[in-house]
Design a protein around this motif. Sequence first.
Motif, PDB file in Angstrom:
ATOM      1  N   ALA A   1      -3.049 -12.877   4.019  1.00 37.01           N
ATOM      2  CA  ALA A   1      -2.874 -12.993   5.800  1.00 37.01           C
ATOM      3  C   ALA A   1      -2.360 -11.409   6.197  1.00 37.01           C
ATOM      4  N   LEU A   2      -1.496 -10.939   5.353  1.00 38.29           N
ATOM      5  CA  LEU A   2      -0.696  -9.865   5.484  1.00 38.29           C
ATOM      6  C   LEU A   2      -1.635  -8.549   5.199  1.00 38.29           C
ATOM      7  N   ALA A   3      -2.367  -8.595   3.968  1.00 40.78           N
ATOM      8  CA  ALA A   3      -3.262  -7.542   3.751  1.00 40.78           C
ATOM      9  C   ALA A   3      -4.409  -7.443   4.568  1.00 40.78           C
ATOM     10  N   SER A   4      -4.873  -8.415   5.182  1.00 42.98           N
ATOM     11  CA  SER A   4      -6.023  -8.308   6.027  1.00 42.98           C
ATOM     12  C   SER A   4      -5.733  -7.739   7.425  1.00 42.98           C
ATOM     13  N   SER A   5      -4.433  -7.410   7.816  1.00 42.78           N
ATOM     14  CA  SER A   5      -4.326  -7.206   8.987  1.00 42.78           C
ATOM     15  C   SER A   5      -3.121  -6.035   9.077  1.00 42.78           C
ATOM     16  N   VAL A   6      -2.621  -5.733   8.298  1.00 47.45           N
ATOM     17  CA  VAL A   6      -1.712  -4.628   7.921  1.00 47.45           C
ATOM     18  C   VAL A   6      -1.974  -3.608   7.052  1.00 47.45           C
ATOM     19  N   SER A   7      -2.200  -2.382   7.408  1.00 48.64           N
ATOM     20  CA  SER A   7      -2.521  -1.265   6.341  1.00 48.64           C
ATOM     21  C   SER A   7      -1.589  -1.289   5.187  1.00 48.64           C
ATOM     22  N   ILE A   8      -2.227  -1.445   3.951  1.00 46.76           N
ATOM     23  CA  ILE A   8      -1.579  -1.462   2.930  1.00 46.76           C
ATOM     24  C   ILE A   8      -1.488  -0.063   1.915  1.00 46.76           C
ATOM     25  N   ALA A   9      -0.333   0.386   1.615  1.00 49.05           N
ATOM     26  CA  ALA A   9      -0.561   1.696   0.776  1.00 49.05           C
ATOM     27  C   ALA A   9       0.604   1.459  -0.465  1.00 49.05           C
ATOM     28  N   SER A  10       0.117   1.775  -1.629  1.00 51.14           N
ATOM     29  CA  SER A  10       0.630   1.394  -2.894  1.00 51.14           C
ATOM     30  C   SER A  10       0.774   2.516  -3.956  1.00 51.14           C
ATOM     31  N   ILE A  11       2.043   2.596  -4.581  1.00 46.79           N
ATOM     32  CA  ILE A  11       2.221   3.302  -5.689  1.00 46.79           C
ATOM     33  C   ILE A  11       2.657   2.354  -6.893  1.00 46.79           C
ATOM     34  N   TRP A  12       2.621   2.713  -8.025  1.00 47.44           N
ATOM     35  CA  TRP A  12       3.007   1.977  -9.000  1.00 47.44           C
ATOM     36  C   TRP A  12       4.294   2.326  -9.539  1.00 47.44           C
ATOM     37  N   ASP A  13       4.886   1.389 -10.784  1.00 47.45           N
ATOM     38  CA  ASP A  13       5.963   1.513 -11.371  1.00 47.45           C
ATOM     39  C   ASP A  13       5.733   1.099 -12.991  1.00 47.45           C
ATOM     40  N   ASP A  14       6.688   1.176 -13.545  1.00 44.25           N
ATOM     41  CA  ASP A  14       6.466   0.910 -15.028  1.00 44.25           C
ATOM     42  C   ASP A  14       5.983  -0.402 -15.095  1.00 44.25           C
ATOM     43  N   HIS A  15       6.225  -1.543 -14.542  1.00 43.29           N
ATOM     44  CA  HIS A  15       5.714  -2.791 -14.999  1.00 43.29           C
ATOM     45  C   HIS A  15       4.214  -3.027 -14.560  1.00 43.29           C
ATOM     46  N   ASP A  16       3.632  -2.081 -13.786  1.00 42.81           N
ATOM     47  CA  ASP A  16       2.206  -1.973 -13.226  1.00 42.81           C
ATOM     48  C   ASP A  16       1.569  -1.192 -14.135  1.00 42.81           C
ATOM     49  N   PHE A  17       2.142   0.187 -14.397  1.00 42.81           N
ATOM     50  CA  PHE A  17       1.500   1.175 -15.279  1.00 42.81           C
ATOM     51  C   PHE A  17       1.308   0.822 -16.796  1.00 42.81           C
ATOM     52  N   GLY A  18       2.592   0.853 -17.335  1.00 40.03           N
ATOM     53  CA  GLY A  18       2.756   0.628 -18.917  1.00 40.03           C
ATOM     54  C   GLY A  18       3.471  -0.448 -19.171  1.00 40.03           C
ATOM     55  N   ASP A  19       4.691  -0.184 -19.713  1.00 35.85           N
ATOM     56  CA  ASP A  19       5.911  -1.366 -19.686  1.00 35.85           C
ATOM     57  C   ASP A  19       7.221  -0.882 -19.430  1.00 35.85           C
ATOM     58  N   ASN A  20       8.140  -1.591 -19.748  1.00 40.60           N
ATOM     59  CA  ASN A  20       9.532  -1.507 -19.246  1.00 40.60           C
ATOM     60  C   ASN A  20       9.961  -0.017 -19.417  1.00 40.60           C
ATOM     61  N   ASP A  21      10.568   0.494 -18.397  1.00 46.57           N
ATOM     62  CA  ASP A  21      11.103   2.037 -18.373  1.00 46.57           C
ATOM     63  C   ASP A  21      10.197   3.020 -19.159  1.00 46.57           C
ATOM     64  N   CYS A  22       8.949   2.940 -19.073  1.00 47.59           N
ATOM     65  CA  CYS A  22       8.021   3.631 -20.018  1.00 47.59           C
ATOM     66  C   CYS A  22       7.718   5.162 -19.561  1.00 47.59           C
ATOM     67  N   TRP A  23       7.516   5.785 -20.679  1.00 49.75           N
ATOM     68  CA  TRP A  23       7.163   7.488 -20.371  1.00 49.75           C
ATOM     69  C   TRP A  23       6.218   7.707 -21.472  1.00 49.75           C
ATOM     70  N   TYR A  24       4.990   8.407 -20.914  1.00 48.68           N
ATOM     71  CA  TYR A  24       3.896   8.300 -22.190  1.00 48.68           C
ATOM     72  C   TYR A  24       3.597   9.935 -22.166  1.00 48.68           C
ATOM     73  N   GLY A  25       4.143  10.940 -21.614  1.00 44.19           N
ATOM     74  CA  GLY A  25       4.119  12.077 -21.721  1.00 44.19           C
ATOM     75  C   GLY A  25       2.901  12.737 -20.603  1.00 44.19           C
ATOM     76  N   ASP A  26       2.727  14.067 -20.399  1.00 41.60           N
ATOM     77  CA  ASP A  26       2.085  14.460 -19.293  1.00 41.60           C
ATOM     78  C   ASP A  26       0.476  14.882 -19.525  1.00 41.60           C
ATOM     79  N   ASP A  27       0.151  14.572 -20.653  1.00 38.16           N
ATOM     80  CA  ASP A  27      -1.381  14.477 -20.990  1.00 38.16           C
ATOM     81  C   ASP A  27      -1.851  13.599 -20.090  1.00 38.16           C
TER      82      ASP A  27
END
Length: 546
Positions: free
Chosen positions: A303-329
């Motif tokens: 109901a929210l997403a159909s009527s309000v513009s959604i903009a998103s970025i990710w963090d560790d739990h969406d991209f990799g795993d907890n407190d992750c870093w994988y380098g700049d390659d």
Amino acid sequence: MHKVGSIINNLQWPRLTLNLSLIAMCFLSGVGILLSAQTPNDWANKEGRDEMVLIYDGKTDEAIKLYQKRLVDDPNRQEALFGLAVAHAKNGEGEQAMTFVTRALGAGLPFERFTAGPREMLEPLHSLSAFKALKNEKNKLWVHGPILGAVTDRSASFWVRTERQASFAVELYPVQQGRRSKTMLSEAVLTKVDDDFTATVQVGKLKANQTYRYRLILDGEKTSDVFQFRTFPKQNRSAIFKVAFGGGAAYTPEFERVFTTIKSHQPVAFLQLGDNIYVDQPEKRAIQRYCYYRRQSSVPYRALASSVSIASIWDDHDFGDNDCWYGDDTDSPAWKRTVLKTFQENWNNHAYGSGVEAPGCYHDFYVGDVHFIMLDCRYYRTNPKVDEGRSMLGIPQKNWLYQTLRNSKGIFKIIASSVPFASGVKPRSRDPWDGYPEEREEIFSFLQQNRIEGVALIAADRHRSDIWKIERPDAYPLYEFMSSRLTNIHVHKVMEKSLFGYNAKRSFGILSFDTTSKDPALTYHIQTVDDEPIYQRTVKLSELRF
């Protein structure tokens, strides 16, 4: 020591030593207590995800035992019933699988959860004759969406997922009293298997700050549901509006209602700042999709997403795993681009990075004369324990950030980071910007050297809502507004150095802007899941000048 967590109109309660009678009085009066401990919960921020990983790994019997254990306390737990249907089907136990399908639907689980997938994991269930008959009876082509996104003062984009390949278009018209509205029709596109049967269409030539109604057209058939949204105020013109933001949004059925509360405030946009779904499985695409499907099937979120513009970025739990870093390659580990592709399939942002050579989820957009700059704090992140050359943003994104700031025409420039800039937000941790102090100082110095005014920061990650003031020598202070406990069960304690912090309930942030006044202002509000106002702080543009 505990802190009483209610501040209204910038008035902060004094720090008190609380006895049991005062704690009871506070709860009875509706005043929240800031939490320092909590009862362990095996499903906190996971809601059946780990059991689904076991099924993926072929450990179905172990998953079944854990799901059954969950049903002892809650016989109608939808995610446990869903998982049991998947597990029994994979074990070749079709009759038991269909029993749990029936129970899950009876408990309120939307049928599209069974058609969405993950398809490779649900193939044994989908092949059952009893399920095929049920699917034919339901006859549902439309699975998820719409998600409104990439809204501007002249255009809007619409996202949808279907059960199979289908044509998708949108019909819309302006809401105007006393006049017949002209209907507009988008181009038709195909939802394709390579995009997990998702697609987006864009409609241009819209009017600024105008309410529109729309409906979906799937394979030439119009849906009966009618949705409504409003375009952004005219770009680079003064306006009064508000946006909502937050992170820490693990799928938690008890608290999905936060999205209903957010919608009630009628923000023009909702910024999701990371830890949006809690996957923690970068090499298992089926689990990533499973986590997206849960949220996209949530009635309050839809109901929210159909009527309000959604903009998103990710963090560790969406991209990799907890407190992750994988380098700049950009291509290592090998799954980086696949995770980004899955992210793109499930969101409707204005942009995703700067093209193939500089990928990511970073992007920017304007609402009126306010410029929102969304950072990707994971794709390029290097080892924070190596002092020399460590970076959170990477060279391509940092160059983009500097160019974007130099060219900005925004009165206010809101830099959104998935992790906080302020020092001390997570003591002894190198995961926030404290782990990258040289790059943080470089960015702050860039603002000062280029006389870039009107900058404020927003962030997520910590499971609470905060406000911090970062003092700068020979420059204006940087205010950082943080909120990252939209739905999470897990909580982080409030830090003494913050101007204010709140963690007693799930909460979200609202930024209200008034750039029409002589001294334009932004106001940060903390609002609870139950729509209780907790705190507000106004910052004038005159405070953000050299």
